[in-house]
Write an enzyme that holds these catalytic residues in place. Sequence first.
Site, PDB file in Angstrom:
ATOM      1  N   THR A   1      -8.149   6.851  -2.587  1.00  0.00           N
ATOM      2  CA  THR A   1      -9.501   6.432  -2.960  1.00  0.00           C
ATOM      3  C   THR A   1     -10.457   7.598  -2.751  1.00  0.00           C
ATOM      4  O   THR A   1     -11.531   7.637  -3.352  1.00  0.00           O
ATOM      5  CB  THR A   1      -9.981   5.231  -2.123  1.00  0.00           C
ATOM      6  OG1 THR A   1      -9.750   5.507  -0.744  1.00  0.00           O
ATOM      7  CG2 THR A   1      -9.271   3.954  -2.549  1.00  0.00           C
TER       8      THR A   1
ATOM      9  N   LYS B   1       0.878  14.199   2.018  1.00  0.00           N
ATOM     10  CA  LYS B   1      -0.398  14.605   1.417  1.00  0.00           C
ATOM     11  C   LYS B   1      -0.487  16.133   1.250  1.00  0.00           C
ATOM     12  O   LYS B   1      -1.358  16.638   0.564  1.00  0.00           O
ATOM     13  CB  LYS B   1      -1.565  14.082   2.251  1.00  0.00           C
ATOM     14  CG  LYS B   1      -1.724  12.545   2.199  1.00  0.00           C
ATOM     15  CD  LYS B   1      -2.859  12.089   3.093  1.00  0.00           C
ATOM     16  CE  LYS B   1      -3.086  10.587   3.127  1.00  0.00           C
ATOM     17  NZ  LYS B   1      -3.805  10.066   1.947  1.00  0.00           N
TER      18      LYS B   1
ATOM     19  N   HIS C   1       0.786  -1.229   0.000  1.00  0.00           N
ATOM     20  CA  HIS C   1       0.000   0.000   0.000  1.00  0.00           C
ATOM     21  C   HIS C   1       0.814   1.272   0.000  1.00  0.00           C
ATOM     22  O   HIS C   1       0.246   2.362  -0.021  1.00  0.00           O
ATOM     23  CB  HIS C   1      -0.922   0.039   1.219  1.00  0.00           C
ATOM     24  CG  HIS C   1      -2.125  -0.819   1.071  1.00  0.00           C
ATOM     25  ND1 HIS C   1      -3.299  -0.359   0.528  1.00  0.00           N
ATOM     26  CD2 HIS C   1      -2.324  -2.113   1.365  1.00  0.00           C
ATOM     27  CE1 HIS C   1      -4.184  -1.344   0.517  1.00  0.00           C
ATOM     28  NE2 HIS C   1      -3.614  -2.419   1.017  1.00  0.00           N
TER      29      HIS C   1
ATOM     30  N   LYS D   1      -8.723  13.833   4.419  1.00  0.00           N
ATOM     31  CA  LYS D   1      -7.906  12.623   4.386  1.00  0.00           C
ATOM     32  C   LYS D   1      -7.014  12.652   5.614  1.00  0.00           C
ATOM     33  O   LYS D   1      -6.929  13.675   6.296  1.00  0.00           O
ATOM     34  CB  LYS D   1      -7.059  12.576   3.113  1.00  0.00           C
ATOM     35  CG  LYS D   1      -6.320  13.897   2.835  1.00  0.00           C
ATOM     36  CD  LYS D   1      -5.510  13.876   1.540  1.00  0.00           C
ATOM     37  CE  LYS D   1      -6.350  13.967   0.298  1.00  0.00           C
ATOM     38  NZ  LYS D   1      -6.228  12.831  -0.584  1.00  0.00           N
ATOM     39  N   ARG D   2      -6.323  11.548   5.911  1.00  0.00           N
ATOM     40  CA  ARG D   2      -5.390  11.580   7.035  1.00  0.00           C
ATOM     41  C   ARG D   2      -4.404  12.743   6.880  1.00  0.00           C
ATOM     42  O   ARG D   2      -4.033  13.117   5.775  1.00  0.00           O
ATOM     43  CB  ARG D   2      -4.613  10.248   7.114  1.00  0.00           C
ATOM     44  CG  ARG D   2      -5.396   9.115   7.717  1.00  0.00           C
ATOM     45  CD  ARG D   2      -5.889   9.420   9.116  1.00  0.00           C
ATOM     46  NE  ARG D   2      -4.789   9.746  10.011  1.00  0.00           N
ATOM     47  CZ  ARG D   2      -4.147   8.874  10.759  1.00  0.00           C
ATOM     48  NH1 ARG D   2      -4.496   7.606  10.759  1.00  0.00           N
ATOM     49  NH2 ARG D   2      -3.156   9.246  11.539  1.00  0.00           N
TER      50      ARG D   2
ATOM     51  N   LYS E   1     -13.958   8.950  -4.901  1.00  0.00           N
ATOM     52  CA  LYS E   1     -15.270   9.310  -4.335  1.00  0.00           C
ATOM     53  C   LYS E   1     -15.701  10.693  -4.812  1.00  0.00           C
ATOM     54  O   LYS E   1     -16.876  10.919  -5.138  1.00  0.00           O
ATOM     55  CB  LYS E   1     -15.214   9.300  -2.798  1.00  0.00           C
ATOM     56  CG  LYS E   1     -14.818   7.972  -2.182  1.00  0.00           C
ATOM     57  CD  LYS E   1     -14.501   8.138  -0.674  1.00  0.00           C
ATOM     58  CE  LYS E   1     -13.719   6.948  -0.153  1.00  0.00           C
ATOM     59  NZ  LYS E   1     -13.091   7.220   1.167  1.00  0.00           N
TER      60      LYS E   1
END
Length: 752
Positions: A598, A497, A310, A491-492, A602
């Site tokens: 992901t 990120k 992952h 998101k986390r 969405k």
Amino acid sequence: MNLEKELTELLGKPIEKADRKELYAAVLKLVKAKIAERPLTQGNKKLYYISAEFLTGKQLGKNLINLGIYSEMDELLAKHGQSLSDVEASEPEPSLGNGGLGRLAACFLDSIATLDMPGDGVGLRYHFGLFKQEFKDHKQFEVPDEWLSEPGVLEKTDVSFPVRFGDLIVHSRMYNLDVIGYNGGHNQLHLFDLDTVDESIVKDGIDFDKKDVEKNLTLFLYPDDSDDDGRKLRVYQQYFMVSNAAQYIIKEQKDLGHDLHHMGDYVAIQINDTHPSMVIPELIRLLIHEGIIFSEAAGIVSDVCAYTNHTILAEALEKWPSSYLNEVVPQLMPIIGGLDWGVVCAYNNNNDLNIIDKDGRVHMAKIDMHYGHSINGVAALHTEILKNQELRPFYNIYPEKFNNKTNGITFRRFIMHSNPQLADYIDTLIGSSWRTNADSLKDLLQFYNDEAVLNRIDEIKRDNKVRASKFVEQKEGVSLDPDSIFDVQVKRMHEYKRQQMNALWVIYEYLRIKNGEKPQRPITVLFGGKAAPAYYQAKAVIHLILCLEELINNDPDVSPYLKVVMLKNYNVAKAEVIIPAADISEQISLASKEASGTGNMKFMLNGAVTLGTADGANVEIGNLVGHQNIYTFGRSSDEVIGLYNTSGYKSIDYYNNSQSIKHCVDFITGPELLAIGDEKLLGDLKDNLMHKDWFMTLLDLEDYCRVKETMLYDYEDRAKWKRMELVNIAKSGFFSSDRTIREYNRDIWHLK
Ligand SMILES: *Cc1c(COP(=O)(O)O)cnc(C)c1O
């Protein structure tokens, strides 16, 4: 019997007289009874999906949808002056996951059942989950997430297995969560726990005695691993999970009368990231107990097990010191030693390949790669990076094991449940077959020039913005303007990120507004996400965002044009409200670092337009919608990998060479924010950006601001924007997790 009668009977009173809690309990009972009528899915071969996380989201609404009675229940309750969404709101969200990896596991279970494949999940029953996020003094605080209330979605069973940790033997208890597919299929998620776990040892936030395994084993997901005891606790958890999984699988197979020598014909195990890797040596150990010799046992297990990678972030590739394993699971070390020895002999004692490195650390992913039969990445770019960079030595010896499985999301939850208005409208346009055959969303393209359709889709977007605004007002106490542009990054929290880059854009925009340059239309910037409790920099970014929220929303010069909200405790329920309301989907990770994402899928499905780097599945989104329907920016993954290899990135140069970058970064410790926030935290954040910036925020910042500006400008070309919405929805069918699961089955599991 009709639904009304059933529900009234379960309630023992008229529907209008029941309060929310009573209604929840009764609807839950009714759903459980309906599920029990469906036989468990059977087949010659069964999948076991082992994962430390299952971020399932609330169950009631999804189960009603999959049973095909959601609308009927909705109308029934409405007829009696009750509201199904209120009833759904009283269900606590299971706290069994962390982020994308756990949500993927939950989407997969939904698709596996929907496709009528026999496949169970196996994991742990965490009492307090990851943690619940609260904000105080513009900072994150962690408290236990108490989701295990009664009546609950889990069924307690009498199934129990002994699990040995050195001299200590504990006895597990299995709980089940029913997983039913859309219009068919019934599997289960098995969650293991210990009866002796004692919630009362948790004090002062999420602290507890890390040594008392019988009391603490399943209190939390990912307990703090900044000291030895915490790291050992993770090994205890992982072994407990896989030992139960392995014993359960062997028991089921024996009960079915299957010959364990041929387990590969009957069983497929998917190892979701490295947390369940010990299932390989544990299964070998158990097969030896069954009288099978080591080499044959290793071969059988290899036929059964497949591994999903992952991430390429080094921190996530687990390596446990042999000393931990010797202490916690001494019975496993001879097996792991034997597996390592096989590798040493076969590949000439090559340190890149050895399972146990020269410092005595056991590389969990290497067990999976040598002794599983499949290694998959989770998006095309990610798999290529694994093959050519991170796992190259393994690709060289096992090219046939590598394969890509681009992630997906379940459309039952992320449009049918979360955006029913859009789902129903799509039915009126192209029929309802897209609900099981997501590719047929492409038929929407025939409306590319149909103004009425485009307008209606955009009206639904506005309705969702109204709904989200009410939700945010109620949960966060901030009022939003549904006619503003909703720019969303949920998101986390992680430096890769790059929420900090978005925050720097907020500063940039704030300074422009202060300077009299107002945007054409107000912008609402929504953030949400948890930071790992010990992750200082991620918490500093949360602090910055919360300080900006305070500053900007209370500044009468700025707040009519710009608002910032950091949602607390981002979870699946919040995702379901926020994502359908988004105009801009922020997917701005440093290229090469986000394996897939992901969230990006969405948003696309719900008609948001992506603002993203060429990273993870963003690349595939871009290929599907075409460059006219996505906004990409920033350096490519090749360029980024090159910069890492040559140590060629110096953030201070970017700071020194651009006035606008300098202004934004300096603002972090300017008087406005220091009047609100913590000097040390903000100072450390700024220092990090100037002198370290491991994830190259400043490298891409100017390009990001430029492209975002174009995007905001393009939003005013309403006809153009609405067509982009339509194309994004129409092309999102590829990202249904049904497609992903069909591919796993075709290439790896071979069920039926
Ligand atoms: C989908 C989802 C994620 C993953 O989001 P990414 O943007 O892919 O990191 C994380 N948390 C929740 C609650 C989600 O629903």
